[in-house]
Write a protein that holds these residues in place. Structure first.
Motif, PDB file in Angstrom:
ATOM      1  N   VAL A 151       8.723  -8.689   9.104  1.00 58.88           N
ATOM      2  CA  VAL A 151       7.926  -8.550  10.328  1.00 58.88           C
ATOM      3  C   VAL A 151       8.049  -9.836  11.132  1.00 58.88           C
ATOM      4  O   VAL A 151       7.954 -10.938  10.579  1.00 58.88           O
ATOM      5  CB  VAL A 151       6.441  -8.279  10.008  1.00 58.88           C
ATOM      6  N   MET A 186       6.204  -7.474  16.463  1.00 61.67           N
ATOM      7  CA  MET A 186       4.864  -7.319  17.031  1.00 61.67           C
ATOM      8  C   MET A 186       4.684  -8.376  18.120  1.00 61.67           C
ATOM      9  O   MET A 186       5.101  -9.517  17.969  1.00 61.67           O
ATOM     10  CB  MET A 186       3.794  -7.510  15.953  1.00 61.67           C
ATOM     11  N   SER A 201       6.103 -11.535  14.153  1.00 57.49           N
ATOM     12  CA  SER A 201       4.877 -11.464  14.947  1.00 57.49           C
ATOM     13  C   SER A 201       4.906 -12.581  15.984  1.00 57.49           C
ATOM     14  O   SER A 201       4.920 -13.761  15.637  1.00 57.49           O
ATOM     15  CB  SER A 201       3.643 -11.606  14.042  1.00 57.49           C
ATOM     16  N   GLY A 204       0.011  -8.307  18.389  1.00 61.42           N
ATOM     17  CA  GLY A 204      -0.555  -7.186  17.650  1.00 61.42           C
ATOM     18  C   GLY A 204      -0.028  -5.829  18.055  1.00 61.42           C
ATOM     19  O   GLY A 204      -0.305  -4.836  17.374  1.00 61.42           O
ATOM     20  N   ARG A 209       3.007  -3.179  18.517  1.00 58.60           N
ATOM     21  CA  ARG A 209       4.355  -2.934  17.989  1.00 58.60           C
ATOM     22  C   ARG A 209       5.324  -2.700  19.140  1.00 58.60           C
ATOM     23  O   ARG A 209       5.079  -1.887  20.029  1.00 58.60           O
ATOM     24  CB  ARG A 209       4.336  -1.741  17.042  1.00 58.60           C
ATOM     25  N   GLN A 243      -3.351   3.231  11.745  1.00 57.62           N
ATOM     26  CA  GLN A 243      -2.369   2.994  12.798  1.00 57.62           C
ATOM     27  C   GLN A 243      -1.744   4.322  13.182  1.00 57.62           C
ATOM     28  O   GLN A 243      -1.212   5.029  12.325  1.00 57.62           O
ATOM     29  CB  GLN A 243      -1.303   2.007  12.334  1.00 57.62           C
ATOM     30  N   SER A 295      -1.132 -13.414  10.858  1.00 58.03           N
ATOM     31  CA  SER A 295      -0.381 -12.226  10.469  1.00 58.03           C
ATOM     32  C   SER A 295      -0.753 -11.685   9.101  1.00 58.03           C
ATOM     33  O   SER A 295      -0.271 -10.632   8.704  1.00 58.03           O
ATOM     34  CB  SER A 295       1.123 -12.524  10.505  1.00 58.03           C
ATOM     35  N   PHE A 326       1.278  -3.804   9.045  1.00 57.23           N
ATOM     36  CA  PHE A 326       2.048  -3.559  10.255  1.00 57.23           C
ATOM     37  C   PHE A 326       2.825  -2.257  10.249  1.00 57.23           C
ATOM     38  O   PHE A 326       3.659  -2.038  11.120  1.00 57.23           O
ATOM     39  CB  PHE A 326       3.003  -4.730  10.487  1.00 57.23           C
TER      40      PHE A 326
END
Length: 748
Positions: free
Chosen positions: A216, A170, A218, A173, A175, A415, A105, A208
């Motif tokens: 976050v 996430m 992940s 990877g 979202r 992104q 991450s 992210f």
């Protein structure tokens, strides 16, 4: 000529096969071979297991310029590149504790002690020693992470006192967008096929996207089967309290270049029983999930395709239009299983493809993805939904890693996310209008490492546009927000000491529900009104981590300070509409969150079979006025004691596990929010294995051992005085079959 061509082709093929690398893994002290050691090639996502002689055979092309993680139970894992030779001997050092997981991450695969910001990495199997009913509850056992629940079927994680839109989730990877703005909307994911959870607390990572003021989460899938092997995993969990069961099946197959995984799960649970012996009305739920993935390794590339489908039907306990209802109205004598009104129908779909290309001086990654979330709530009639919303999300991410310098790594990327939110025309209520949202972000980080030091700095820019809003009702109304974030961090790691500090900023644009809500939110038991004058939240965080790792113990201290300007919150306004209290969204000028986590893992020399883990978490907000921020988690102290017995041969008692969870009183409450009392829970479990290969294991025990009556401060059922589940007997049966398919013999 054909014969000659085939002859030389066979000769070349035989020669290529002969260019394999034989690796032997040995104990550094005894020089004995290590069986079941794992060689994991990170870039190609391939794994190999050593045989009874501690040997594996790997193609030379699979080792060149790749990072290899070498690990085995009871040994210190290593992460390094290997120079291929025909015969190679490697050594692992015996160790009692190895807590330096390799995390992904941070943007690249590195050992935990090399990350410039702290990442909590936990295997789902470790968190599940005392089985949970949902993924949100499992993640809530990690230090600094809590769970906000609406019964057993709906649960979402809370990180450093923040949840919903302030926490990004996430999945491999991609979202996850699943209407997380609602307190009654869960994660929409089961733990099927999930192997690891990595938690970044606060806005420390730039990788992210915006919104992650809380942190976050992940989630990473379990690894594929070892090369040229197959695995079948079956699990059934039984819960006495809910008279329910959850069953999962996972099948994995790996070849030299191709790998695939396929799994399914089904859960069905009735109303949970409270300590008095009564049942929580309409807390029943059932769910069904499917998961599949395919991976292909090219010469210098890796391509993966993943799919998840998750359907659930969950009762919404505590909902009523009766103004004379009392808390006792929701505690019934008979346990129900068939869904009834009000109910929430939740469908989640995720699909994405990731391609990685690896070159000597640069790596590149492209991710394309799609998620769809269908949320339907029925209040009074099955024929007419009260809410019916479809959120579709299209994602395109890119990331480039420049590694041409020995001590410097430069990662940059973009992104892009396009969302469409639509309401069904047959719904009786519309909480938020139809709209389109475009998010775009660009980031760049620079990492320098030398000796005991790793330094990292980075910048990120985000812009959000919300448009396509109903012009008849709202007029010509569009929103645009933008923000610049930065971070700088350092980590010093030497022998048994790790010290890291990170200073970062964060930014979160208001969500559509905070801007334009105007309707009944039945699951949250309130009427919500938005505020289109809201501005973006901005955060500044200082995060410090100190780790002391010894042979028989590991200590982690992680204090933090997170200052948020223009903090958005929801507040009651002393008004009733349709029997429900009215809440509107407001903004505080400034809120300071202070707190930290302490964790200690003790594995004494005089009792090698004993493991003791203890962690404490504390969060306190400061607003500068008389009121506090709502839904702040209670102070928590967790103790876990496990003793490895390993008694017996064919039937073996592997361990006993005792877990204690103490939550202190919460008196730091917002306006019209009730304080919460302290409570103490105990859970007890035992693990039994069958057969010499231990393919079959049985996990059984008791949750809430002493049948304590408690109401957690984050429980959404607190407003109807509904206690959490009482004592429950659980039983978990796990079966795993590993085998190698028949392959043709190669002749040299």
């Amino acid at each position: 000529m054909k014969f000659i061509f085939l002859f030389f082709l066979g000769l070349v093929s035989s020669f290529s096969f002969a260019q394999g690398v034989e690796i032997t893994l040995l104990d550094s002290k005894s020089n004995k071979p290590i069986q079941q050691g794992l060689f994991f090639i990170i870039e190609t996502d391939q794994s190999y297991k050593t045989n009874e002689l501690g040997k594996i055979a790997v193609s030379e092309n699979d080792l060149k310029n790749y990072q290899i993680r070498i690990s085995a139970s009871g040994y210190k894992s290593i992460l390094q590149k290997i120079t291929p030779t025909p015969s190679l001997v490697l050594f692992l050092d015996p160790i009692h504790l190895d807590l330096q997981e390799v995390t992904v991450s941070s943007g690249s695969s590195v050992s935990q002690n090399k990350n410039p910001f702290h990442i909590e990495s936990r295997k789902i199997s470790d968190l599940n020693q005392i089985p949970a009913l949902n993924l949100g509850e499992l993640i809530g056992r990690i230090p600094g992470v809590y769970s906000s629940a609406l019964g057993n079927g709906i649960s979402k994680p809370v990180v450093r006192g923040m949840q919903g839109m302030r926490v990004i989730t996430m999945v491999n990877g991609l979202r996850l967008e699943g209407q997380q703005w609602g307190g009654d909307h869960g994660m929409g994911l089961s733990e099927l096929g999930i192997g690891t959870a990595e938690i970044i607390k606060g806005p420390a990572s730039l990788m992210f996207g915006a919104d992650a003021l809380g942190g976050v989460i992940s989630l990473l899938d379990v690894p594929y089967a070892a090369v040229n092997s197959s695995e079948i995993q079956f699990q059934t969990n039984l819960n006495h309290n809910t008279k329910g069961a959850t069953s999962r099946l996972l099948i994995k197959q790996s070849y030299s270049n191709w790998r695939w995984l396929l799994g399914g799960s089904y859960s069905n649970h009735a109303d949970f029983q409270i300590p008095s012996g009564e049942f929580a009305k309409n807390s029943r739920f059932n769910s069904f999930a499917l998961k599949g993935s395919i991976s292909f390794k090219g010469k210098r590339s890796l391509h993966q395709w993943r799919m998840i489908m998750d359907h659930s039907i969950t009762g919404i306990p505590g909902h009523t239009h009766d103004s004379l209802a009392t808390p006792e109205s929701f505690q019934i004598e008979e346990q129900g299983r068939r869904y009834s009104l009000p109910s929430q129908f939740f469908r989640n779909y995720l699909a994405h493809q990731t391609s990685n290309w690896y070159r000597k001086n640069m790596d590149a990654q492209i991710l394309t993805g799609y998620t769809a979330n269908r949320l339907i709530e029925y209040d009074e009639k099955f024929t007419v939904p009260s809410l019916s919303m479809l959120l579709q999300n299209f994602v395109l991410n890119s990331k480039f890693t420049v590694k041409k310098w020995e001590n410097i790594k430069w990662i940059s990327g973009t992104q892009a996310m396009f969302q469409l939110n639509r309401n069904a025309t047959n719904a009786s209520d519309t909480l938020i209008p139809n709209s389109n949202t475009i998010d775009f972000g660009v980031f760049s980080t620079l990492t320098w490492s030398k000796g005991f030091w790793v330094l990292q700095s980075g910048l990120r820019y985000d812009v959000r546009n919300i448009f396509g809003i109903d012009k008849i009702k709202y007029g010509d109304l569009d929103f645009q927000y933008s923000g610049i974030n930065g971070s700088i961090g350092a980590v010093y790691s030497k022998k048994d000491i790790v010290f890291r500090s990170n200073f970062s900023t964060g930014y979160r644009a208001p969500h559509l529900t905070e801007l334009l809500s105007d309707g009944y939110h039945h699951g949250a038991l309130r009427y919500e009104i938005g505020n289109k004058e809201l501005v973006s939240e901005k955060a500044i965080q200082l995060d410090i981590t100190f780790e002391h790792n010894q042979e028989h113990g590991a200590l982690t201290l992680n204090p933090f300070a997170n200052l948020i300007d223009n903090y958005i919150f929801i507040q009651p306004i002393d008004s009733i509409v349709g029997g429900m209290p009215v809440f509107n969204y407001q903004q505080a000028e400034r809120v300071l969150f202070l707190g930290g986590d302490i964790a200690y893992h003790f594995h004494p020399h005089f009792a090698h079979k004993l493991h003791w883990e203890v962690s404490a978490s504390y969060i306190r907000p400061f607003t500068g006025n008389d009121s506090s921020v709502s839904l702040i988690p209670q102070p928590r102290l967790m103790n876990s004691i496990k003793y490895d017995f390993a008694l017996g041969k064919k039937i073996r008692l592997k361990d006993l596990h005792l877990q204690s969870t103490l939550l202190g009183a919460q008196n730091q409450v917002a306006f019209n929010e009730d304080p919460s009392k302290a409570y103490h829970l105990f859970d007890l479990g035992a693990l039994i294995s069958f057969g010499a290969a231990e393919q079959l294991t049985l996990n059984l025990g008791l949750r809430n051992l002493f049948n304590a009556r408690y109401i957690d401060h984050l429980s959404r059922l607190k407003n109807i005085s509904m206690p959490s589940p009482g004592r429950s007997v659980y039983l978990s049966l796990n079966y795993q079959l590993n085998y190698k398919p028949k392959t043709k013999k190669h002749e040299n």
